[in-house]
Motif scaffolding. Structure first.
Motif, PDB file in Angstrom:
ATOM      1  N   UNK A 193       0.813  -1.216   0.000  1.00  0.00           N
ATOM      2  CA  UNK A 193       0.000   0.000   0.000  1.00  0.00           C
ATOM      3  C   UNK A 193       0.846   1.266   0.000  1.00  0.00           C
ATOM      4  N   UNK A 194       2.097   1.164   0.410  1.00  0.00           N
ATOM      5  CA  UNK A 194       2.955   2.349   0.522  1.00  0.00           C
ATOM      6  C   UNK A 194       3.864   2.543  -0.680  1.00  0.00           C
ATOM      7  N   UNK A 195       3.844   1.600  -1.619  1.00  0.00           N
ATOM      8  CA  UNK A 195       4.786   1.633  -2.738  1.00  0.00           C
ATOM      9  C   UNK A 195       4.048   1.902  -4.037  1.00  0.00           C
ATOM     10  N   UNK A 196       4.611   2.777  -4.873  1.00  0.00           N
ATOM     11  CA  UNK A 196       4.018   3.052  -6.183  1.00  0.00           C
ATOM     12  C   UNK A 196       4.179   1.829  -7.092  1.00  0.00           C
ATOM     13  N   UNK A 197       3.266   1.732  -8.060  1.00  0.00           N
ATOM     14  CA  UNK A 197       3.296   0.598  -8.985  1.00  0.00           C
ATOM     15  C   UNK A 197       4.635   0.539  -9.724  1.00  0.00           C
ATOM     16  N   UNK A 198       5.123   1.690 -10.185  1.00  0.00           N
ATOM     17  CA  UNK A 198       6.392   1.702 -10.935  1.00  0.00           C
ATOM     18  C   UNK A 198       7.550   1.207 -10.072  1.00  0.00           C
ATOM     19  N   UNK A 199       7.545   1.585  -8.794  1.00  0.00           N
ATOM     20  CA  UNK A 199       8.603   1.124  -7.890  1.00  0.00           C
ATOM     21  C   UNK A 199       8.472  -0.378  -7.632  1.00  0.00           C
ATOM     22  N   UNK A 227       4.094  -6.912 -15.366  1.00  0.00           N
ATOM     23  CA  UNK A 227       4.226  -6.600 -13.940  1.00  0.00           C
ATOM     24  C   UNK A 227       3.331  -5.421 -13.541  1.00  0.00           C
ATOM     25  N   UNK A 228       3.238  -4.427 -14.403  1.00  0.00           N
ATOM     26  CA  UNK A 228       2.413  -3.257 -14.084  1.00  0.00           C
ATOM     27  C   UNK A 228       0.937  -3.636 -13.941  1.00  0.00           C
ATOM     28  N   UNK A 229       0.442  -4.462 -14.855  1.00  0.00           N
ATOM     29  CA  UNK A 229      -0.950  -4.896 -14.775  1.00  0.00           C
ATOM     30  C   UNK A 229      -1.201  -5.704 -13.501  1.00  0.00           C
ATOM     31  N   UNK A 230      -0.246  -6.562 -13.164  1.00  0.00           N
ATOM     32  CA  UNK A 230      -0.398  -7.402 -11.972  1.00  0.00           C
ATOM     33  C   UNK A 230      -0.415  -6.557 -10.694  1.00  0.00           C
ATOM     34  N   UNK A 231       0.562  -5.657 -10.572  1.00  0.00           N
ATOM     35  CA  UNK A 231       0.650  -4.857  -9.353  1.00  0.00           C
ATOM     36  C   UNK A 231      -0.480  -3.830  -9.260  1.00  0.00           C
ATOM     37  N   UNK A 232      -0.987  -3.383 -10.412  1.00  0.00           N
ATOM     38  CA  UNK A 232      -2.119  -2.454 -10.396  1.00  0.00           C
ATOM     39  C   UNK A 232      -3.340  -3.109  -9.778  1.00  0.00           C
ATOM     40  N   UNK A 233      -3.541  -4.379 -10.066  1.00  0.00           N
ATOM     41  CA  UNK A 233      -4.659  -5.105  -9.458  1.00  0.00           C
ATOM     42  C   UNK A 233      -4.500  -5.173  -7.943  1.00  0.00           C
ATOM     43  N   UNK A 234      -3.269  -5.349  -7.487  1.00  0.00           N
ATOM     44  CA  UNK A 234      -3.019  -5.397  -6.044  1.00  0.00           C
ATOM     45  C   UNK A 234      -3.271  -4.047  -5.389  1.00  0.00           C
ATOM     46  N   UNK A 235      -3.013  -2.973  -6.147  1.00  0.00           N
ATOM     47  CA  UNK A 235      -3.141  -1.624  -5.567  1.00  0.00           C
ATOM     48  C   UNK A 235      -4.572  -1.091  -5.628  1.00  0.00           C
ATOM     49  N   UNK A 236      -5.372  -1.575  -6.557  1.00  0.00           N
ATOM     50  CA  UNK A 236      -6.728  -1.034  -6.739  1.00  0.00           C
ATOM     51  C   UNK A 236      -7.554  -1.192  -5.487  1.00  0.00           C
TER      52      UNK A 236
END
Length: 330
Positions: free
Chosen positions: A229-235, A321-330
């Motif tokens: 929750x504290x990390x940007x998707x790009x990072x 990776x971006x699509x995967x982590x975006x789902x985690x962040x949504x």
């Protein structure tokens, strides 16, 4: 090379293949279907060696001692052809040159001419259709073995003409015992490697062989998941890529992430830490279970599955990776 008795698990498959060797009556085309590392190539190599084995003393085949067995072991058997592809996928010319165009040439020195096609799902529709006639009407001595980790990519017409052998994951106990007794892996490494491999003996061996590196990278993945929750998707994308740039390594790390969220799902349903793989991280898992709904956890796990499919299909790593982590962040 292993004998059948040395191969761990897959007892029904071994029984069938041994019977085919004994009766000298193999099927003309097989599909070996199962996850990468589950043992398909080892079984195909052992089966090929058994069919070509020259032992005449009534021993279980392959004997591993005769000229033919030694040739199969060294990948120099003239009548056991491992089909290759130069690019990401098989080209139709490669299948024509290596399989279709040589099947009618009788075996050089063996009773069978055996073609083993790894990653058969990498044949496109045109290539599979070109292979279809060879599978439909092979000579008596011809045997084709398609190895795949995604049978759904094979045409129904291909599947219907092959005998499919499904390679299922082994129990963690069997994998752990194999690592301890056959690979001389220390008990604690064998136990942890078997648990995280989830029945995939190839993964377990990789984890055990690189135990220190595996533990280090597992720790970094856990930190990434704990603070998602504290990390940007790009990072997050950069962090995942820094763990390992190879697609196979990234798939392993995604598997670890899936196991983490499996634990989250199990804890949310049971509140029982004894059922967790990441038992040492029960506090963080409990916190994640508390803030995620069942639906969201399932969405995240499905995103991991989609990412693994995209990596196999050579989709750009950053996009995957971006699509995967975006789902985690949504």
């Amino acid at each position: 090379m292993f004998s059948f008795s040395e191969i761990v698990g897959h007892e029904e498959i071994k029984t069938h293949l041994l019977e085919a060797i004994k009766k000298k009556n193999p099927f003309h085309a097989y599909i070996f279907d199962g996850d990468i590392g589950v043992g398909k190539e080892t079984m195909a190599k052992t089966f090929a060696a058994g069919l070509q084995c020259q032992d005449t003393h009534g021993h279980e085949k392959p004997c591993k001692e005769c000229i033919s067995c030694r040739q199969v072991e060294s990948l120099n058997a003239p009548d056991v052809i491992w089909v290759t592809h130069a690019k990401a996928n098989y080209g139709i010319d490669e299948i024509r040159e290596q399989v279709i165009g040589t099947m009618d040439i009788r075996p050089y020195s063996s009773p069978y001419k055996i073609y083993i096609i790894p990653e058969a799902e990498r044949m496109n529709e045109e290539t599979q259709n070109a292979l279809l006639k060879t599978i439909e009407e092979p000579p008596d001595y011809g045997v084709v073995i398609l190895l795949t980790s995604n049978i759904s990519e094979l045409l129904p017409t291909i599947q219907s003409r092959c005998l499919t052998m499904e390679f299922h994951p082994l129990s963690s106990g069997i994998v752990e015992e194999f690592l301890r007794t056959q690979c001389q892996v220390p008990d604690y490494i064998a136990k942890e490697s078997a648990a995280f491999a989830q029945g995939n003996i190839g993964k377990a061996i990789r984890y055990a062989d690189a135990s220190d590196e595996f533990v280090s990278r597992k720790t970094k993945i856990i930190e990434l998941l704990k603070y998602v929750e504290r990390i940007d998707v790009s990072d997050m994308v950069d962090a995942a890529k820094n763990l390992g740039a190879k697609r196979e390594e990234l798939r392993d790390y995604i598997d670890l992430m899936m196991l983490w969220y499996r634990d989250v799902l199990i804890f949310k349903a049971t509140k029982n830490i004894n059922q967790l793989i990441f038992q040492n991280e029960s506090q963080a898992i409990a916190a994640e279970a508390g803030r995620r709904s069942y639906e969201k956890i399932e969405d995240i796990i499905q995103a991991f599955d989609r990412a693994k499919v995209r990596l196999k299909a050579n989709v750009d790593i950053d996009i995957t990776m971006e699509l995967m982590f975006s789902t985690m962040k949504d």
